[in-house]
Scaffold this motif. Structure first.
Motif, mmCIF file in Angstrom:
data_model
loop_
_atom_site.group_PDB
_atom_site.id
_atom_site.type_symbol
_atom_site.label_atom_id
_atom_site.label_comp_id
_atom_site.label_asym_id
_atom_site.label_seq_id
_atom_site.Cartn_x
_atom_site.Cartn_y
_atom_site.Cartn_z
ATOM 1 N N LEU A 136 -4.462 3.280 -10.516
ATOM 2 C CA LEU A 136 -4.617 4.725 -10.349
ATOM 3 C C LEU A 136 -3.732 5.285 -9.237
ATOM 4 N N THR A 137 -3.052 4.411 -8.521
ATOM 5 C CA THR A 137 -2.144 4.847 -7.462
ATOM 6 C C THR A 137 -0.709 4.477 -7.826
ATOM 7 N N ARG A 138 0.223 5.102 -7.113
ATOM 8 C CA ARG A 138 1.648 4.820 -7.336
ATOM 9 C C ARG A 138 2.245 4.392 -6.012
ATOM 10 N N ASP A 139 2.894 3.222 -6.008
ATOM 11 C CA ASP A 139 3.483 2.701 -4.777
ATOM 12 C C ASP A 139 4.524 3.658 -4.206
ATOM 13 N N HIS A 140 4.499 3.824 -2.905
ATOM 14 C CA HIS A 140 5.560 4.536 -2.193
ATOM 15 C C HIS A 140 6.487 3.472 -1.614
ATOM 16 N N SER A 141 7.362 2.949 -2.449
ATOM 17 C CA SER A 141 8.228 1.845 -2.062
ATOM 18 C C SER A 141 9.615 2.028 -2.657
ATOM 19 N N VAL A 142 10.591 1.359 -2.052
ATOM 20 C CA VAL A 142 11.955 1.384 -2.581
ATOM 21 C C VAL A 142 11.982 0.796 -3.981
ATOM 22 N N LEU A 143 11.215 -0.257 -4.193
ATOM 23 C CA LEU A 143 11.182 -0.910 -5.502
ATOM 24 C C LEU A 143 10.665 0.044 -6.576
ATOM 25 N N ARG A 144 9.578 0.752 -6.279
ATOM 26 C CA ARG A 144 9.016 1.701 -7.235
ATOM 27 C C ARG A 144 9.997 2.842 -7.506
ATOM 28 N N ALA A 145 10.669 3.311 -6.451
ATOM 29 C CA ALA A 145 11.637 4.395 -6.624
ATOM 30 C C ALA A 145 12.783 3.974 -7.531
ATOM 31 N N ARG A 146 13.231 2.727 -7.405
ATOM 32 C CA ARG A 146 14.320 2.250 -8.260
ATOM 33 C C ARG A 146 13.853 2.091 -9.706
ATOM 34 N N CYS A 147 12.598 1.703 -9.878
ATOM 35 C CA CYS A 147 12.050 1.640 -11.240
ATOM 36 C C CYS A 147 12.028 3.039 -11.856
ATOM 37 N N ALA A 149 13.807 5.541 -11.173
ATOM 38 C CA ALA A 149 15.168 6.042 -11.404
ATOM 39 C C ALA A 149 15.886 5.302 -12.525
ATOM 40 N N GLY A 150 15.225 4.291 -13.107
ATOM 41 C CA GLY A 150 15.824 3.533 -14.190
ATOM 42 C C GLY A 150 16.836 2.504 -13.745
ATOM 43 N N MET A 151 16.858 2.197 -12.449
ATOM 44 C CA MET A 151 17.830 1.232 -11.935
ATOM 45 C C MET A 151 17.429 -0.201 -12.259
ATOM 46 N N ILE A 152 16.118 -0.433 -12.393
ATOM 47 C CA ILE A 152 15.607 -1.723 -12.855
ATOM 48 C C ILE A 152 14.505 -1.444 -13.862
ATOM 49 N N GLY A 153 14.263 -2.399 -14.740
ATOM 50 C CA GLY A 153 13.326 -2.177 -15.828
ATOM 51 C C GLY A 153 11.877 -2.145 -15.412
ATOM 52 N N GLY A 158 12.589 -6.541 -9.807
ATOM 53 C CA GLY A 158 13.343 -6.168 -8.619
ATOM 54 C C GLY A 158 13.556 -7.338 -7.686
ATOM 55 N N PRO A 159 14.601 -7.265 -6.841
ATOM 56 C CA PRO A 159 14.875 -8.341 -5.894
ATOM 57 C C PRO A 159 13.759 -8.483 -4.872
#
Length: 256
Positions: A136-147, A149-153, A158-159
């Motif tokens: 029910l929550t959404r991570d506030h993380s670089v990894l989540r932001a890249r997801c 943005a479509g940068m990773i699937g 993610g690395p």
């Protein structure tokens, strides 16, 4: 709802894990008022533990100060603001605590069958309804932001170096904006608040199985989740709060 007649049961467990020397997580719950909160500190030395402790204590103090009745979303926003300011100002006053911060995830279970949720950072709140596990929550993380943005699937692709890099946290800046939402609680729902020490070690499919089989006994489920994370390496502090709604819970209206 009178005191002592809660339509939910709660249990919490926090463990240092198998690698870390200190526990920088902090958890608290109040079954009577329907409050649960978890924080995962960061900052090294004493800073992370102090940030998490201050965030949790400030959060609970604020919500306990609200007169008995229905909490609203603005109460959660204000509590997050106060927690953020407490940690931020402490870091400015004490050079040894400078740069400390914390995640925060909280659930407020209301007597009318509505759950209010707030989060900052990458600690999570899950709901198991039937056989469906949903975060029910959404991570506030670089990894989540890249997801996003479509940068990773997917976050799992993610690395590893991006894990734990937050885009939002309690106490790092003078102001913070929490995500706040409202959800209907149904009979026999199971809820889980957790730090990433659990989710980095235990995949969602295993979390869902444990909640489905043990969630009706929150203390047993909470201990089993933490034990499983430690059995699989315990690379970080691991903390959980498990909340089980009773069959008699008053149905709410889905708001978010």
């Amino acid at each position: 709802m009178s005191k002592g007649s809660a339509s939910w049961r709660m249990a919490m467990v926090s463990h240092v894990g198998q690698v870390r020397l200190r526990n920088e997580d902090c958890v608290a719950c109040d079954e009577t008022r329907g409050l649960a909160v978890l924080a995962d500190g960061m900052g090294g030395h004493a800073g992370g533990a102090e940030a998490a402790r201050m965030a949790v204590l400030t959060w609970m103090d604020r919500l306990h100060a609200v007169e008995e009745g229905m909490l609203v979303e603005d109460d959660l926003r204000h509590a997050a603001h106060l927690a953020n300011r407490a940690v931020f100002m402490a870091g400015r006053r004490d050079p040894g605590l400078r740069g400390m911060g914390s995640t925060l995830v909280a659930g407020c279970f209301r007597a009318d069958g509505v759950l209010l949720v707030a989060n900052v950072g990458d600690s999570r709140l899950y709901r198991l309804r039937g056989d469906v596990l949903e975060c029910l929550t959404r991570d506030h993380s670089v990894l989540r932001a890249r997801c996003d943005a479509g940068m990773i699937g997917a976050a799992s692709e993610g690395p590893p170096a991006l894990r734990g890099l937050l885009t939002r946290a309690i106490g790092v800046e003078a102001e913070v904006v929490p995500d706040v939402g409202a959800f209907a609680v149904e009979p026999n729902d199971h809820y889980l608040l957790c730090s990433d020490g659990l989710t980095d070690m235990v995949p969602d499919v295993d979390i869902a199985e444990i909640l489905a089989t043990l969630g009706a006994s929150p203390q047993v489920a909470a201990k089993h989740l933490v034990d499983l994370a430690n059995d699989r390496g315990g690379m970080d502090n691991v903390s959980v709060v498990v909340v089980s709604s009773c069959a008699s819970v008053r149905l709410g209206t889905e708001l978010g």
